[in-house]
Scaffold this motif. Structure first.
Motif, short mmCIF file in Angstrom:
data_model
loop_
_atom_site.label_atom_id
_atom_site.label_comp_id
_atom_site.label_asym_id
_atom_site.label_seq_id
_atom_site.Cartn_x
_atom_site.Cartn_y
_atom_site.Cartn_z
N SER A 151 18.27 7.71 8.35
CA SER A 151 18.01 6.58 8.49
C SER A 151 19.39 6.48 8.29
CB SER A 151 16.79 6.02 7.45
OG SER A 151 17.34 6.15 5.62
N GLN B 295 18.62 0.58 9.63
CA GLN B 295 16.92 0.81 9.61
C GLN B 295 16.84 1.38 8.06
OE1 GLN B 295 16.33 4.79 10.90
NE2 GLN B 295 13.73 4.39 10.94
N ARG C 252 14.10 5.68 5.55
CA ARG C 252 12.72 7.17 6.73
C ARG C 252 11.94 6.86 7.64
NH1 ARG C 252 12.93 13.20 5.32
NH2 ARG C 252 15.05 12.56 4.04
N PRO D 203 13.67 -0.09 12.36
CA PRO D 203 15.25 -0.50 12.85
C PRO D 203 15.12 -2.21 13.13
CG PRO D 203 14.10 0.84 14.74
CD PRO D 203 13.19 0.48 13.55
#
Length: 507
Positions: free
Chosen positions: A224, A296, A299, A303
């Motif tokens: 991310s 994003q 994690r 997004p």
């Protein structure tokens, strides 16, 4: 205790390291110009070591100044990396040494390969899966070209010791240890520019890898935009966590606080890049734009996506006036020249030095000036250069309004060219909407600093930063009436048509 975040901002023509405090204030920075190499017409390269060395020098100089200001390195909680996107590097996993110079995003050596790929009957899968058109702009065609045309790259790939990455990956790998255990990864914003990542799954797509004939073992792992990837291996920042990685335009979107659906910004740097936040929905363009990951932030976070329109030549056209035509002594001088006249004297300059990007996507276009007369002077040419950026942004804005269905009413701007009041007033006049320029224009670095800070708890959420960099915003209001604006835009469209079909013309 004071808390600071560092940001590596590695661009096409310069590298920087900047430090921000918790309030989003820029504390100090250092910048170095980066030399570009042009081995053949249309080819643009960087020396990977010079990229790395410029970043390390910027870090050392910034930290030295930071300490002289009375601050402690231990108060820097994390750093982030933001980078010129699409620029493609290959290196040897065993030695950490580059296998080839970096092929820069604006390089067009892959034009023939692009034409071959577009003719394939299965080429439709590309835009369907990754949201991008097959053009020389994106990384996969550069990587495919290297695998086919460079013996060192091909041999290393065959022996499974070749590593591919965009500039973020190269810097992260080296800062975190290089061949001595460095992290080989890239975030989803950069991966979304490769033609290889599935926009829905946010994973490397096996069908796309097969289409471009790229082995999966060369690829970095996907992460991310905001999480810990490793720590700085050595040097003045040894032990500081590296917690953000973002493509420069997505970082600028975040730095302009375009956190929500419907927000948009345009960055006028070497090129010009306009992004429109579409929220958690990946909107497929029907009007020549591309779909990309905006950010994003974690994690497990959803997004955000964006529609993007890219202009290949913006600030680099000013460099061209300086270095090639010797028309000016400094790029800042263009504003002074352009302010001497109220119009371009009928001159239109299409800066298609390596084709036109969105929404035209014409790799056969070349730089064209029309309307030249004996009346034309350098003041007209300077103003026409600014207008060229604005007209191309206007074309992108029209496409965004059609795709997003909600007309954009305000455009936030940043980047080197945005420092010019003349250029931004021309932009407002030709767009017909307000243009907002923040007082602190290092929004690309601020964006990646925000993402890095979120990962280590300096901020709990993006809306804690709503008031950051608000004071001192300059608002440019359009002065040109609608009829005059439309008349000029129609003339621009005729100039664009004159720029087509030049790649097969013999010199």
């Amino acid at each position: 205790m004071p808390e600071f975040i560092g940001a590596v901002d590695q661009g096409t023509t310069s590298s920087r390291f900047l430090i921000f405090d918790k309030q989003g204030n820029l504390i100090t920075h250092h910048q170095i110009e980066l030399e570009q190499e042009y081995p053949r017409p249309g080819w643009v390269e960087h020396d990977p070591y010079k990229i790395l060395e410029s970043v390390l020098t910027c870090i050392e100089n910034t930290i030295a100044r930071f300490e002289l200001m009375g601050h402690k390195i231990s108060d820097i909680k994390a750093i982030g990396i933001t980078n010129q996107r699409e620029t493609t590097l290959m290196w040897d996993r065993k030695t950490g040494k580059p296998l080839h110079n970096a092929i820069v995003w604006s390089d067009v050596r892959t034009d023939e390969l692009v034409h071959q790929l577009k003719k394939r009957p299965d080429s439709d899968i590309v835009v369907d899966r990754c949201g991008l058109e097959i053009t020389s702009y994106f990384s996969a065609v550069k990587l495919a070209w290297l695998l086919k045309n460079d013996k060192n790259v091909a041999e290393a790939a065959k022996e499974k010791r070749a590593a591919f990455g965009t500039v973020d990956s190269w810097l992260l790998y080296n800062l975190s240890g290089g061949a001595d255990g460095g992290s080989h990864c890239t975030d989803v914003t950069n991966a979304s520019r490769t033609l290889l990542m599935n926009l829905k799954s946010l994973k490397w797509d096996p069908e796309l890898l097969k289409f471009f004939d790229i082995p999966d073992h060369v690829l970095p792992s996907l992460v991310s935009s905001s999480e810990k990837y490793g720590e700085v291996h050595k040097g003045v920042l040894k032990g500081v966590p590296i917690t953000s990685c973002m493509g420069d335009q997505q970082a600028a979107l975040l730095g302009q606080k375009c956190f929500d659906k419907g927000d948009a910004k345009s960055t006028f740097g070497t090129g010009a890049f306009m992004l429109f936040n579409t929220g958690t929905t990946a909107v497929k363009s029907s009007h020549g734009l591309i779909t990309t990951v905006a950010f994003q932030l974690g994690r497990n976070a959803k997004p955000n996506y964006a529609l993007e329109g890219s202009v290949a030549v913006a600030g680099s056209s000013l460099r061209w006036l300086r270095d090639n035509l010797r028309l000016i002594d400094s790029m800042e001088q263009v504003s002074e020249l352009a302010s001497r006249v109220q119009d371009t004297g009928g001159v239109y300059f299409v800066t298609a030095f390596s084709g036109l990007f969105a929404p035209y996507w014409r790799d056969d276009a070349r730089g064209t000036m029309v309307g030249l007369t004996s009346y034309t002077n350098k003041y007209h040419l300077a103003r026409a250069t600014f207008e060229s950026m604005s007209f191309q942004t206007r074309a992108i804005l029209e496409s965004m309004n059609l795709d997003a269905t909600v007309p954009l009413k305000v455009l936030k701007v940043d980047g080197g060219v945005s420092n010019s009041d003349v250029a931004m007033q021309i932009q407002a006049d030709l767009l017909g909407i307000e243009v907002h320029r923040p007082a602190m224009r290092e929004t690309t670095a601020l964006g990646v600093a925000i993402a890095a800070g979120l990962a280590v708890g300096v901020w709990k959420g993006v809306h804690e930063l709503d008031q950051v960099n608000q004071k001192g915003t300059t608002v440019f209001v359009p002065h040109l009436d609608k009829e005059a604006r439309e008349e000029k835009y129609q003339a621009w469209r005729r100039a664009v048509e004159a720029s087509y079909n030049w790649t097969d013309v013999e010199c």
